[in-house]
Design a protein around this motif. Structure first.
Motif, short mmCIF file in Angstrom:
data_model
loop_
_atom_site.label_atom_id
_atom_site.label_comp_id
_atom_site.label_asym_id
_atom_site.label_seq_id
_atom_site.Cartn_x
_atom_site.Cartn_y
_atom_site.Cartn_z
N THR A 47 0.84 -1.20 0.00
CA THR A 47 0.00 0.00 0.00
C THR A 47 0.87 1.25 0.00
N THR A 48 1.91 1.26 0.82
CA THR A 48 2.82 2.41 0.88
C THR A 48 3.53 2.62 -0.46
N ILE A 49 4.04 1.53 -1.03
CA ILE A 49 4.76 1.65 -2.31
C ILE A 49 3.82 2.12 -3.42
N ARG A 50 2.61 1.60 -3.43
CA ARG A 50 1.65 2.01 -4.47
C ARG A 50 1.32 3.50 -4.35
N ILE A 51 1.23 4.00 -3.12
CA ILE A 51 0.98 5.44 -2.93
C ILE A 51 2.17 6.24 -3.43
N LEU A 52 3.39 5.79 -3.09
CA LEU A 52 4.60 6.51 -3.52
C LEU A 52 4.75 6.49 -5.04
#
Ligand SMILES: Nc1ncnc2c1ncn2[C@@H]1O[C@H](COP(=O)(O)OP(=O)(O)O)[C@@H](O)[C@H]1O
Ligand SMILES: [Mg+2]
Length: 129
Positions: A47-52
Motif C-alpha cells: 500500500t505504501t509503495i503504491r501510494i509513492l
C-alpha cells in the motif's frame, strides 16, 4: 538540482473501509542510499509503495519522491522512478546485462547498452553474462 532526500513521507494514512492500514507513516530516505521496507504480510508495505508510485491515493498526509509531490507533480514523479513487480522483476531467459538493457529500452532511454554498463559498473555484480 538533484534532491538530497529520495523519499519524504509525513503523516500518511490509508484505510480500506474500516481497516486502517497506514496510520500516520513518517519516513525519510536520503538520496543515494538503498532502503528496504520489511514487515509481516498485511503490514501495509505494498500500500505504501503504491501510494509513492502514484498508483493509489492516500487518505491524508504528504509524500515526495525525488523532490516531486505525489499529489502536485505525479507525472514528473513517475518519470523519476522505476517499479518492478515481485515476480516479474527479471526475465530468466535473459542475462543480467540483457535484463538491464531491456528495462532501459522499455523506458525509451537513449543508449541502453551504455546505461546497462554504467549500472553494472556501479553495482559490480559477480557474473551477469
Ligand atoms: N484493494 C484493497 N482492498 C481492501 N483491502 C486491501 C486492499 N489492498 C490491501 N488491502 C489490505 O490492506 C492490508 C495491507 O495490505 P498490503 O499493503 O498489501 O500489505 P503488505 O504488502 O505489507 O503485505 C492487508 O490487510 C490487505 O488485506
Ligand atoms: Mg505486499
Amino acid at each position: 538540482m538533484t534532491p538530497t532526500t529520495a523519499i519524504e513521507i509525513r503523516g500518511l494514512t490509508k484505510s480500506y473501509g474500516d481497516q486502517h492500514v497506514l496510520d500516520g507513516v513518517d519516513l525519510t530516505v536520503p538520496a543515494g542510499t538503498i532502503y528496504a521496507i520489511l514487515g509481516s504480510n498485511g503490514a501495509g508495505k505494498t500500500t505504501t509503495i503504491r501510494i509513492l508510485a502514484t498508483l493509489l491515493q492516500a487518505d491524508s498526509g504528504t509524500a515526495r519522491v525525488a523532490g516531486h509531490d505525489i499529489k502536485d507533480d505525479p507525472m514528473r514523479l513517475r518519470e523519476s522512478i522505476s517499479l518492478t513487480g515481485q515476480f516479474a522483476a527479471v526475465d530468466k531467459i535473459l542475462t543480467g546485462r540483457e535484463n538491464l538493457t531491456r528495462v532501459a529500452d522499455l523506458r525509451h532511454l537513449p543508449d541502453a547498452d551504455e546505461l546497462a554498463q554504467q549500472m553494472l559498473t556501479r553495482l559490480d555484480p559477480v557474473d551477469v553474462g
